[in-house]
Design a protein around this motif. Structure first.
Motif, PDB file in Angstrom:
ATOM      1  N   LEU A 132      11.457  13.906  -8.307  1.00  0.00           N
ATOM      2  CA  LEU A 132      10.431  14.632  -7.560  1.00  0.00           C
ATOM      3  C   LEU A 132       9.143  14.290  -8.356  1.00  0.00           C
ATOM      4  O   LEU A 132       8.069  14.211  -7.589  1.00  0.00           O
ATOM      5  N   SER A 133       9.008  14.405  -9.550  1.00  0.00           N
ATOM      6  CA  SER A 133       7.980  14.161 -10.325  1.00  0.00           C
ATOM      7  C   SER A 133       7.323  12.776 -10.360  1.00  0.00           C
ATOM      8  O   SER A 133       6.238  12.586 -10.158  1.00  0.00           O
ATOM      9  N   ALA A 134       8.178  11.670 -10.182  1.00  0.00           N
ATOM     10  CA  ALA A 134       7.819  10.310  -9.924  1.00  0.00           C
ATOM     11  C   ALA A 134       7.321  10.136  -8.687  1.00  0.00           C
ATOM     12  O   ALA A 134       6.028   9.473  -8.544  1.00  0.00           O
ATOM     13  N   ALA A 135       7.776  10.589  -7.753  1.00  0.00           N
ATOM     14  CA  ALA A 135       7.313  10.578  -6.238  1.00  0.00           C
ATOM     15  C   ALA A 135       6.058  11.023  -6.338  1.00  0.00           C
ATOM     16  O   ALA A 135       5.042  10.607  -5.563  1.00  0.00           O
ATOM     17  N   LYS A 136       5.785  12.340  -6.827  1.00  0.00           N
ATOM     18  CA  LYS A 136       4.324  12.874  -6.835  1.00  0.00           C
ATOM     19  C   LYS A 136       3.332  12.152  -7.513  1.00  0.00           C
ATOM     20  O   LYS A 136       2.228  11.938  -6.843  1.00  0.00           O
ATOM     21  N   LYS A 137       3.683  11.605  -8.736  1.00  0.00           N
ATOM     22  CA  LYS A 137       2.729  10.868  -9.326  1.00  0.00           C
ATOM     23  C   LYS A 137       2.449   9.415  -8.916  1.00  0.00           C
ATOM     24  O   LYS A 137       1.391   9.075  -8.879  1.00  0.00           O
ATOM     25  N   LEU A 138       3.229   8.869  -7.939  1.00  0.00           N
ATOM     26  CA  LEU A 138       3.172   7.609  -7.459  1.00  0.00           C
ATOM     27  C   LEU A 138       2.556   7.672  -6.191  1.00  0.00           C
ATOM     28  O   LEU A 138       1.971   6.629  -5.645  1.00  0.00           O
ATOM     29  N   GLY A 139       2.507   8.870  -5.862  1.00  0.00           N
ATOM     30  CA  GLY A 139       1.804   9.272  -4.384  1.00  0.00           C
ATOM     31  C   GLY A 139       2.626   8.885  -2.942  1.00  0.00           C
ATOM     32  O   GLY A 139       2.352   8.504  -2.006  1.00  0.00           O
ATOM     33  N   TYR A 140       4.038   9.161  -3.330  1.00  0.00           N
ATOM     34  CA  TYR A 140       5.108   9.020  -2.223  1.00  0.00           C
ATOM     35  C   TYR A 140       4.881   9.769  -1.021  1.00  0.00           C
ATOM     36  O   TYR A 140       4.579  11.057  -1.300  1.00  0.00           O
ATOM     37  N   GLN A 141       4.831   9.374   0.159  1.00  0.00           N
ATOM     38  CA  GLN A 141       4.616  10.229   1.289  1.00  0.00           C
ATOM     39  C   GLN A 141       5.954  10.039   2.172  1.00  0.00           C
ATOM     40  O   GLN A 141       6.297   8.795   2.576  1.00  0.00           O
TER      41      GLN A 141
ATOM     42  N   GLY B  92      14.647   4.472 -12.942  1.00  0.00           N
ATOM     43  CA  GLY B  92      15.839   3.915 -13.237  1.00  0.00           C
ATOM     44  C   GLY B  92      16.962   4.503 -12.479  1.00  0.00           C
ATOM     45  O   GLY B  92      18.234   4.348 -12.863  1.00  0.00           O
ATOM     46  N   VAL B  93      16.704   5.302 -11.559  1.00  0.00           N
ATOM     47  CA  VAL B  93      17.689   6.050 -10.514  1.00  0.00           C
ATOM     48  C   VAL B  93      18.070   5.017  -9.522  1.00  0.00           C
ATOM     49  O   VAL B  93      17.052   4.577  -8.891  1.00  0.00           O
ATOM     50  N   SER B  94      19.266   5.228  -9.061  1.00  0.00           N
ATOM     51  CA  SER B  94      19.433   4.287  -7.960  1.00  0.00           C
ATOM     52  C   SER B  94      18.719   4.408  -6.599  1.00  0.00           C
ATOM     53  O   SER B  94      18.349   5.819  -6.475  1.00  0.00           O
ATOM     54  N   GLN B  95      18.462   3.611  -5.842  1.00  0.00           N
ATOM     55  CA  GLN B  95      17.588   3.947  -4.497  1.00  0.00           C
ATOM     56  C   GLN B  95      18.198   4.937  -3.704  1.00  0.00           C
ATOM     57  O   GLN B  95      17.574   5.573  -2.905  1.00  0.00           O
ATOM     58  N   SER B  96      19.613   4.835  -3.473  1.00  0.00           N
ATOM     59  CA  SER B  96      20.498   5.758  -2.839  1.00  0.00           C
ATOM     60  C   SER B  96      20.283   7.253  -3.170  1.00  0.00           C
ATOM     61  O   SER B  96      20.101   8.017  -2.238  1.00  0.00           O
ATOM     62  N   SER B  97      20.447   7.244  -4.360  1.00  0.00           N
ATOM     63  CA  SER B  97      20.206   8.717  -4.916  1.00  0.00           C
ATOM     64  C   SER B  97      18.777   9.358  -4.861  1.00  0.00           C
ATOM     65  O   SER B  97      18.420  10.438  -4.439  1.00  0.00           O
ATOM     66  N   VAL B  98      17.935   8.189  -5.084  1.00  0.00           N
ATOM     67  CA  VAL B  98      16.383   8.798  -4.654  1.00  0.00           C
ATOM     68  C   VAL B  98      16.156   8.915  -3.414  1.00  0.00           C
ATOM     69  O   VAL B  98      15.535  10.215  -3.101  1.00  0.00           O
ATOM     70  N   SER B  99      16.803   8.392  -2.319  1.00  0.00           N
ATOM     71  CA  SER B  99      16.701   8.741  -0.961  1.00  0.00           C
ATOM     72  C   SER B  99      17.135  10.201  -0.792  1.00  0.00           C
ATOM     73  O   SER B  99      16.682  10.718   0.109  1.00  0.00           O
TER      74      SER B  99
ATOM     75  N   ASN C 148       0.717  -1.327   0.095  1.00  0.00           N
ATOM     76  CA  ASN C 148       0.016  -0.063   0.089  1.00  0.00           C
ATOM     77  C   ASN C 148       0.864   1.130   0.005  1.00  0.00           C
ATOM     78  O   ASN C 148       0.170   2.124  -0.686  1.00  0.00           O
ATOM     79  N   LYS C 149       2.011   1.192   0.691  1.00  0.00           N
ATOM     80  CA  LYS C 149       2.777   2.531   0.727  1.00  0.00           C
ATOM     81  C   LYS C 149       4.110   2.619  -0.191  1.00  0.00           C
ATOM     82  O   LYS C 149       4.595   1.562  -0.500  1.00  0.00           O
ATOM     83  N   VAL C 150       4.034   3.586  -0.876  1.00  0.00           N
ATOM     84  CA  VAL C 150       4.975   3.607  -2.026  1.00  0.00           C
ATOM     85  C   VAL C 150       6.342   3.786  -1.231  1.00  0.00           C
ATOM     86  O   VAL C 150       6.662   4.902  -0.521  1.00  0.00           O
ATOM     87  N   THR C 151       7.615   3.279  -1.619  1.00  0.00           N
ATOM     88  CA  THR C 151       9.018   3.445  -1.064  1.00  0.00           C
ATOM     89  C   THR C 151       9.764   3.895  -2.115  1.00  0.00           C
ATOM     90  O   THR C 151       9.720   4.099  -3.332  1.00  0.00           O
ATOM     91  N   THR C 152      10.799   4.215  -1.779  1.00  0.00           N
ATOM     92  CA  THR C 152      12.180   4.671  -2.656  1.00  0.00           C
ATOM     93  C   THR C 152      12.406   3.796  -3.687  1.00  0.00           C
ATOM     94  O   THR C 152      12.874   4.154  -4.420  1.00  0.00           O
ATOM     95  N   ARG C 153      12.217   2.426  -3.356  1.00  0.00           N
ATOM     96  CA  ARG C 153      12.559   1.373  -4.365  1.00  0.00           C
ATOM     97  C   ARG C 153      11.522   1.366  -5.336  1.00  0.00           C
ATOM     98  O   ARG C 153      11.923   1.314  -6.713  1.00  0.00           O
ATOM     99  N   ASP C 154      10.440   1.564  -5.127  1.00  0.00           N
ATOM    100  CA  ASP C 154       9.503   1.956  -6.301  1.00  0.00           C
ATOM    101  C   ASP C 154       9.923   2.983  -7.260  1.00  0.00           C
ATOM    102  O   ASP C 154       9.593   2.786  -8.324  1.00  0.00           O
TER     103      ASP C 154
END
Length: 362
Positions: A44-53, A17-24, A5-11
């Motif tokens: 940032l756009s992907a985070a907003k689109k996927l509903g990352y909190q 296609g960016v590394s998870q550490s860079s996303v974090s 249910n929760k969107v993560t940095t891995r998602d």
């Protein structure tokens, strides 16, 4: 596997296609790292689109329970006596599922008061003072909220539990022993003796009582103690040792008639022994030396200090047991306040640092 249910940095990493550490690092706005504007915008756009909190860090509120925690107040930890007590308390606390926090007050009344006020705002399993507290009113008030136990000579006017030692008994044991060896003149070397330091006062009173009852004048006990200003100049980790060292040298320069030195504790006695050895004197052939507390170092063959044992390890365990009993619903007194008191009898431990009185004519 069911859908998360929760969107993560891995998602987000998989989506962009960016590394998870860079996303974090981008999402946490980490400083001192650099990413291109394109990469930052992509994440940032992907985070907003996927509903990352962004996860919210859990913080302990002032009212959070710490009812499985014991706080230990100790003057310092450079003295093996207090370190032994803390180890004993920690081991016994573990048997009940308690955790232990230790704070040092340096015997400063203002610092002690600060900690009592702080503890009053917490819901603890209990508090243990490894020395007679100065702020009795504060300690009594805290004891109305949580179990409070003091270890050592019990101060007057306290209404909390205690694992006690009668310092007068320890002093009397030592005085009686030294008089029996023929020592009619001794020097009591102590860290500052103030009204609040009742254990030091009681040990000296015991020494004097033993001399009086065995036909010797109390005036034959020379008391050497530094001024507060001098004592504060010593490094805290070696203040007791340096007190013994400097005051023993001072006594020797004054051609003391004493044939034995007694430190207010073992650490002070170690300083006395070092000073005597430095000046070429033999222990105990020239001067006997003794202390109190019987810390582990005192039993080392190259030290072999005569001391007084008063169940340090057992006292720490008993203090924890008292707290557990007060918190245990099955043994809690029904509507009636009670104070637990336990006293251990001191035991003289004779080693190689003491012997029969030499001829004082030398």
């Amino acid at each position: 596997m069911g859908k998360r249910n929760k969107v993560t940095t891995r998602d987000i990493a998989e989506y962009t296609g960016v590394s998870q550490s860079s996303v974090s690092m981008i999402l946490s706005n980490k400083q001192n790292v650099s990413f291109s504007d394109e990469t930052r915008e992509l994440v940032l756009s992907a985070a907003k689109k996927l509903g990352y909190q962004k996860p919210v860090k859990k913080q302990l509120s002032a009212s959070s329970k710490m009812d499985k925690t014991i706080v230990v107040l100790t003057p310092l930890l450079s003295n093996g006596y207090y370190a032994t007590l803390v180890h004993s308390i920690t081991e016994q606390a573990g048997e009940y599922g308690y955790s232990v926090f230790t704070v040092t007050t340096m015997r400063d009344a203002a610092q002690e008061e600060f900690y009592f006020d702080m503890l009053a705002g917490l819901q603890l399993a209990g508090a243990i003072c490894l020395y007679p507290p100065t702020r009795i009113t504060k300690a009594n008030a805290l004891a109305k909220q949580i179990p409070v136990v003091s270890i050592g000579d019990k101060p007057e006017g306290c209404t909390f539990d205690s694992v006690e030692l009668d310092g007068r008994k320890t002093g009397y044991l030592m005085g009686e022993y030294l008089v029996g060896l023929g020592h009619t003149h001794i020097t009591f070397v102590s860290t500052p003796i103030k009204a609040k330091e009742i254990s030091r006062l009681h040990r000296l009173e015991g020494l004097k009582a033993a001399f009086e009852e065995h036909g010797q004048s109390q005036d034959n006990i020379l008391v050497k103690t530094p001024s507060i200003a001098t004592y504060r100049q010593y490094p805290s980790e070696s203040s007791e040792y340096m007190t013994g060292f400097d005051l023993a040298l001072e006594a020797l320069k004054e051609h003391t008639p004493s044939t034995a030195f007694v430190g207010n504790n073992d650490m002070t006695a170690f300083g006395v022994m070092a000073a005597l050895t430095q000046q070429g004197y033999r222990i105990p052939q020239d001067y006997s030396v003794a202390g109190f507390d019987n810390i582990h170092l005192s039993s080392m063959p190259n030290i072999s200090l005569t001391s007084v044992e008063h169940a340090s390890i057992l006292k720490g365990k008993e203090a924890v047991d008292m707290i557990y009993k007060k918190n245990n619903k099955d043994t809690r007194s029904r509507g009636h306040k009670y104070i637990l008191r336990l006293e251990y009898e001191p035991e003289l431990i004779i080693r190689k640092s003491t012997g029969k009185c030499r001829n004082r004519s030398r």
